[in-house]
Design a protein around this motif. Structure first.
Motif, PDB file in Angstrom:
ATOM      1  N   GLN A   1       3.423   0.359  21.799  1.00 13.68           N
ATOM      2  CA  GLN A   1       2.901   1.472  21.002  1.00 13.68           C
ATOM      3  C   GLN A   1       4.090   2.144  20.325  1.00 13.68           C
ATOM      4  O   GLN A   1       4.848   2.837  20.998  1.00 13.68           O
ATOM      5  CB  GLN A   1       2.186   2.507  21.902  1.00 13.68           C
ATOM      6  CG  GLN A   1       1.330   1.902  23.010  1.00 13.68           C
ATOM      7  CD  GLN A   1       0.048   1.300  22.482  1.00 13.68           C
ATOM      8  OE1 GLN A   1      -0.587   1.876  21.601  1.00 13.68           O
ATOM      9  NE2 GLN A   1      -0.318   0.143  23.007  1.00 13.68           N
ATOM     10  N   LEU A   2       4.258   1.905  19.030  1.00 16.61           N
ATOM     11  CA  LEU A   2       5.427   2.482  18.364  1.00 16.61           C
ATOM     12  C   LEU A   2       5.067   2.990  16.978  1.00 16.61           C
ATOM     13  O   LEU A   2       4.433   2.269  16.194  1.00 16.61           O
ATOM     14  CB  LEU A   2       6.540   1.426  18.243  1.00 16.61           C
ATOM     15  CG  LEU A   2       7.390   1.189  19.492  1.00 16.61           C
ATOM     16  CD1 LEU A   2       8.327   0.008  19.283  1.00 16.61           C
ATOM     17  CD2 LEU A   2       8.196   2.436  19.858  1.00 16.61           C
ATOM     18  N   GLU A   3       5.499   4.215  16.697  1.00 16.38           N
ATOM     19  CA  GLU A   3       5.341   4.762  15.343  1.00 16.38           C
ATOM     20  C   GLU A   3       6.620   4.473  14.564  1.00 16.38           C
ATOM     21  O   GLU A   3       7.678   4.225  15.169  1.00 16.38           O
ATOM     22  CB  GLU A   3       5.108   6.268  15.443  1.00 16.38           C
ATOM     23  CG  GLU A   3       3.764   6.588  16.061  1.00 16.38           C
ATOM     24  CD  GLU A   3       3.582   8.074  16.358  1.00 16.38           C
ATOM     25  OE1 GLU A   3       4.597   8.820  16.320  1.00 16.38           O
ATOM     26  OE2 GLU A   3       2.432   8.464  16.628  1.00 16.38           O
ATOM     27  N   SER A   4       6.546   4.560  13.226  1.00 22.76           N
ATOM     28  CA  SER A   4       7.726   4.168  12.434  1.00 22.76           C
ATOM     29  C   SER A   4       8.932   5.056  12.745  1.00 22.76           C
ATOM     30  O   SER A   4      10.071   4.576  12.774  1.00 22.76           O
ATOM     31  CB  SER A   4       7.402   4.166  10.948  1.00 22.76           C
ATOM     32  OG  SER A   4       6.862   5.406  10.602  1.00 22.76           O
ATOM     33  N   GLY A   5       8.698   6.349  13.018  1.00 17.56           N
ATOM     34  CA  GLY A   5       9.817   7.240  13.360  1.00 17.56           C
ATOM     35  C   GLY A   5      10.495   6.793  14.654  1.00 17.56           C
ATOM     36  O   GLY A   5      11.712   6.932  14.810  1.00 17.56           O
ATOM     37  N   GLU A   6       9.698   6.275  15.573  1.00 16.73           N
ATOM     38  CA  GLU A   6      10.275   5.821  16.843  1.00 16.73           C
ATOM     39  C   GLU A   6      11.106   4.548  16.631  1.00 16.73           C
ATOM     40  O   GLU A   6      12.150   4.368  17.270  1.00 16.73           O
ATOM     41  CB  GLU A   6       9.158   5.571  17.856  1.00 16.73           C
ATOM     42  CG  GLU A   6       8.512   6.869  18.341  1.00 16.73           C
ATOM     43  CD  GLU A   6       7.260   6.630  19.186  1.00 16.73           C
ATOM     44  OE1 GLU A   6       7.015   7.436  20.100  1.00 16.73           O
ATOM     45  OE2 GLU A   6       6.517   5.676  18.914  1.00 16.73           O
ATOM     46  N   ILE A   7      10.645   3.686  15.741  1.00 16.69           N
ATOM     47  CA  ILE A   7      11.423   2.463  15.455  1.00 16.69           C
ATOM     48  C   ILE A   7      12.779   2.857  14.861  1.00 16.69           C
ATOM     49  O   ILE A   7      13.831   2.332  15.270  1.00 16.69           O
ATOM     50  CB  ILE A   7      10.634   1.521  14.510  1.00 16.69           C
ATOM     51  CG1 ILE A   7       9.375   1.017  15.234  1.00 16.69           C
ATOM     52  CG2 ILE A   7      11.502   0.356  14.040  1.00 16.69           C
ATOM     53  CD1 ILE A   7       8.450   0.153  14.406  1.00 16.69           C
ATOM     54  N   ALA A   8      12.764   3.821  13.957  1.00 18.07           N
ATOM     55  CA  ALA A   8      14.029   4.287  13.364  1.00 18.07           C
ATOM     56  C   ALA A   8      14.911   4.919  14.439  1.00 18.07           C
ATOM     57  O   ALA A   8      16.139   4.716  14.462  1.00 18.07           O
ATOM     58  CB  ALA A   8      13.734   5.295  12.250  1.00 18.07           C
ATOM     59  N   HIS A   9      14.291   5.656  15.361  1.00 14.50           N
ATOM     60  CA  HIS A   9      15.058   6.280  16.442  1.00 14.50           C
ATOM     61  C   HIS A   9      15.730   5.205  17.317  1.00 14.50           C
ATOM     62  O   HIS A   9      16.914   5.318  17.654  1.00 14.50           O
ATOM     63  CB  HIS A   9      14.141   7.161  17.305  1.00 14.50           C
ATOM     64  CG  HIS A   9      14.807   7.678  18.540  1.00 14.50           C
ATOM     65  ND1 HIS A   9      15.610   8.800  18.547  1.00 14.50           N
ATOM     66  CD2 HIS A   9      14.835   7.193  19.811  1.00 14.50           C
ATOM     67  CE1 HIS A   9      16.093   8.993  19.766  1.00 14.50           C
ATOM     68  NE2 HIS A   9      15.627   8.030  20.557  1.00 14.50           N
ATOM     69  N   LEU A  10      14.962   4.169  17.670  1.00  7.46           N
ATOM     70  CA  LEU A  10      15.522   3.097  18.515  1.00  7.46           C
ATOM     71  C   LEU A  10      16.703   2.425  17.818  1.00  7.46           C
ATOM     72  O   LEU A  10      17.739   2.153  18.437  1.00  7.46           O
ATOM     73  CB  LEU A  10      14.448   2.036  18.816  1.00  7.46           C
ATOM     74  CG  LEU A  10      13.259   2.482  19.678  1.00  7.46           C
ATOM     75  CD1 LEU A  10      12.164   1.411  19.668  1.00  7.46           C
ATOM     76  CD2 LEU A  10      13.698   2.772  21.108  1.00  7.46           C
ATOM     77  N   ALA A  11      16.525   2.170  16.511  1.00  3.42           N
ATOM     78  CA  ALA A  11      17.596   1.507  15.753  1.00  3.42           C
ATOM     79  C   ALA A  11      18.842   2.390  15.723  1.00  3.42           C
ATOM     80  O   ALA A  11      19.958   1.915  15.959  1.00  3.42           O
ATOM     81  CB  ALA A  11      17.114   1.188  14.341  1.00  3.42           C
ATOM     82  N   GLY A  12      18.636   3.675  15.452  1.00  5.34           N
ATOM     83  CA  GLY A  12      19.771   4.603  15.360  1.00  5.34           C
ATOM     84  C   GLY A  12      20.469   4.768  16.701  1.00  5.34           C
ATOM     85  O   GLY A  12      21.692   4.908  16.772  1.00  5.34           O
ATOM     86  N   ALA A  13      19.695   4.757  17.773  1.00  5.62           N
ATOM     87  CA  ALA A  13      20.259   4.997  19.109  1.00  5.62           C
ATOM     88  C   ALA A  13      20.874   3.732  19.706  1.00  5.62           C
ATOM     89  O   ALA A  13      21.579   3.792  20.712  1.00  5.62           O
ATOM     90  CB  ALA A  13      19.168   5.516  20.034  1.00  5.62           C
ATOM     91  N   GLY A  14      20.576   2.574  19.124  1.00 11.26           N
ATOM     92  CA  GLY A  14      21.093   1.311  19.686  1.00 11.26           C
ATOM     93  C   GLY A  14      20.362   0.885  20.945  1.00 11.26           C
ATOM     94  O   GLY A  14      20.873   0.103  21.752  1.00 11.26           O
ATOM     95  N   THR A  15      19.141   1.404  21.111  1.00 10.83           N
ATOM     96  CA  THR A  15      18.338   1.026  22.292  1.00 10.83           C
ATOM     97  C   THR A  15      17.846  -0.412  22.138  1.00 10.83           C
ATOM     98  O   THR A  15      17.485  -0.841  21.040  1.00 10.83           O
ATOM     99  CB  THR A  15      17.130   1.992  22.419  1.00 10.83           C
ATOM    100  OG1 THR A  15      17.643   3.320  22.601  1.00 10.83           O
ATOM    101  CG2 THR A  15      16.240   1.626  23.598  1.00 10.83           C
ATOM    102  N   HIS A  16      17.837  -1.144  23.248  1.00 12.05           N
ATOM    103  CA  HIS A  16      17.365  -2.538  23.233  1.00 12.05           C
ATOM    104  C   HIS A  16      15.887  -2.572  23.621  1.00 12.05           C
ATOM    105  O   HIS A  16      15.452  -1.827  24.499  1.00 12.05           O
ATOM    106  CB  HIS A  16      18.156  -3.381  24.228  1.00 12.05           C
ATOM    107  CG  HIS A  16      19.638  -3.245  24.050  1.00 12.05           C
ATOM    108  ND1 HIS A  16      20.358  -4.059  23.208  1.00 12.05           N
ATOM    109  CD2 HIS A  16      20.519  -2.359  24.580  1.00 12.05           C
ATOM    110  CE1 HIS A  16      21.637  -3.684  23.235  1.00 12.05           C
ATOM    111  NE2 HIS A  16      21.754  -2.652  24.061  1.00 12.05           N
ATOM    112  N   VAL A  17      15.137  -3.457  22.984  1.00 17.18           N
ATOM    113  CA  VAL A  17      13.722  -3.642  23.338  1.00 17.18           C
ATOM    114  C   VAL A  17      13.572  -5.026  23.974  1.00 17.18           C
ATOM    115  O   VAL A  17      14.135  -6.007  23.488  1.00 17.18           O
ATOM    116  CB  VAL A  17      12.821  -3.509  22.095  1.00 17.18           C
ATOM    117  CG1 VAL A  17      11.398  -3.986  22.381  1.00 17.18           C
ATOM    118  CG2 VAL A  17      12.797  -2.044  21.625  1.00 17.18           C
TER     119      VAL A  17
END
Ligand SMILES: CSC[C@H]1O[C@@H](n2cnc3c(O)ncnc32)[C@H](O)[C@@H]1O
Ligand SMILES: [Zn+2]
Length: 439
Positions: free
Chosen positions: A258-274
């Motif tokens: 369950q991901l909104e576009s803002g969350e995808i940008a947040h993950l990318a910016g934070a360097g979080t791994h999925v």
């Protein structure tokens, strides 16, 4: 002539790094557990003398597969409760069974079965999350497989620990005693946002930063999890983790359906791994991880099977294929997640998520010789225009002929070298009798 331990001459070498490379007429040289060289076969034969020289005329040699999320001892619960959604499956079937059976012996035998299955399927490294993690570490050491051991934390009492603080202390103790072992690495493994309170999560954020240990956690697995989080905490789980200091480059967020576009940008910016677990998500009807959107945003996406009670196997070839097919269906784009990307997710991206990319994940000189030979000579694999296409879309894990970890052969011509098959079957059969009687 330089004397070396091993030369391997397969038909194809797919090193994964550089991306989209397939080498023909090349050999790989192994010495003291590491890849010493990767060079044209004529040059290898002129320069090196191997104590052994393995010629694999119909095979592709690839990096060992990295299963970035599993619960290895759950092999003993394979097929126990199928066709249920996550919370019903967990609360009414899996957690009661675990309450009855989980202990050191369960974890020992379940991990051994998992290691056998993974090696026979080309997995050389697994990222585990389960009770009695020291037993998983011991079994992995005996077998010789590489493991990232989850130092689990959950707010429920279990046979392993009674409360979050005890889980953390026991985990730190295991880390202190085993941190020097070359085939082991460690992750903090808080189970999920809905099973771990704010205080232990804050402590883990601090410890993770201090000790540089990744955090491995189920996050945004189902829509229900999000609704519950909003009702209990007023925010979505990822937002809560971010406020607790946990959503940075040390986080391996598993599932993320369950991901909104803002969350995808947040993950990318934070360097979080999925960590994407497509088959478990399909089987539990948890939802769809937007893998293509994550990849396009620059998020590192790795692949995992999850446990065998929700998959129901530890087959990373199957997982690559499902991931590649599902990404096309979900995005409506046949070009989504091509075969090279799926293979990279199952190897180098998993290594990156675990902080092991300097050690494993590609067939690069200097890295550990964690490798897999896949036989593409079978009739079902003919003709071969593109070996990487076959690895993702056509082969089965039974085509893995050999698996090496740190240069050591753990599967040779489909025979396990460090696990006694007959003894293992006897142990599993006695668990089957006990668990079936109680069901
Ligand atoms: C604290 S040990 C791990 C714990 O996780 C349970 N589990 C297995 N698969 C899943 C999943 O997909 N989502 C959430 N929890 C899962 C396992 O049974 C253990 O209790
Ligand atoms: Zn899981």
């Amino acid at each position: 002539m330089q004397s070396v331990d091993k030369i391997i001459t397969p038909r194809w070498i797919v090193p994964v790094e550089p991306d989209e490379t397939v080498l023909e007429g090349y050999s790989l040289v192994v010495h003291e557990g590491r890849i010493l060289d990767l060079l044209p076969t004529a040059e290898a034969e002129a320069r090196y003398h191997g104590e052994t020289h393995r010629r694999l005329a119909q095979h592709a040699l690839i990096p060992g597969l990295v299963n970035a999320h599993t619960h290895s001892p759950m092999t003993l619960l394979r097929g126990l409760a199928d066709d249920l959604p996550l919370m019903d499956w967990l609360q009414n079937h899996i957690w009661p069974a675990e309450g009855r059976f989980v202990g050191e012996a369960f974890v020992h035998d379940g991990t051994l079965l998992a290691a056998a299955e993974m090696l026979r399927g080309g997995t050389t490294c697994f990222n585990d999350m389960y009770f009695f993690p020291e037993t998983t570490a011991q079994v992995s050491g005996q077998v010789g497989i590489r493991a990232a051991i989850g130092l689990i934390v959950i707010d429920f009492p279990s046979a392993w620990a009674s409360q979050a603080s005890e889980y953390i202390e026991k985990g730190l103790d295991i880390f202190d005693r085993h941190k020097g072992e070359s085939l082991l690495s460690f992750c903090f493994a808080p189970h999920a946002p809905y099973t771990v309170a704010d205080e232990p999560l804050k402590r883990l954020a601090t410890l993770s930063a201090e000790l540089d240990i990744p955090v491995h956690m189920h996050v945004h697995e189902t829509a229900h999890e999000l609704e519950e989080s909003k009702a209990r905490f007023g925010v979505r789980p990822l937002e809560r983790l971010a406020r607790l200091g946990l959503s940075g480059p040390n986080l391996m967020a598993v599932h993320m359906t369950q991901l909104e576009s803002g969350e995808i940008a947040h993950l990318a910016g934070a360097g979080t791994h999925v960590v994407h677990c497509p088959e478990s998500n399909l089987k539990l009807a948890s939802g769809f991880c937007p893998v293509q959107a994550l990849v396009e945003a620059g998020v590192n996406v790795a692949l995992g099977t999850d446990g065998t009670a929700s998959n129901n196997d530890l087959d990373m070839f199957g997982e690559m294929r499902t991931a590649a097919l599902l990404a096309k269906g979900v995005s409506g784009n046949a070009a989504a997640l091509p075969a090279h990307t799926a293979l990279r997710m199952a190897t180098l991206n998993g290594a990156r998520a675990l902080g092991l990319a300097d050690e494993i994940g590609s067939l690069t000189p200097g890295k550990s010789a964690d490798m897999v030979a896949v036989n593409l000579g079978e009739l079902e694999s003919q003709p071969v225009y593109d070996p990487v296409s076959h690895l993702v879309y056509a082969v089965g894990r039974h085509q893995v002929s050999d698996t090496w970890v740190a240069g050591r052969p753990l599967l040779r011509d489909r025979q396990l070298t460090t696990i006694d098959d007959t003894q293992l079957r006897q142990r599993i059969s006695s668990w089957q009798t006990r668990i079936a009687e109680a069901d």
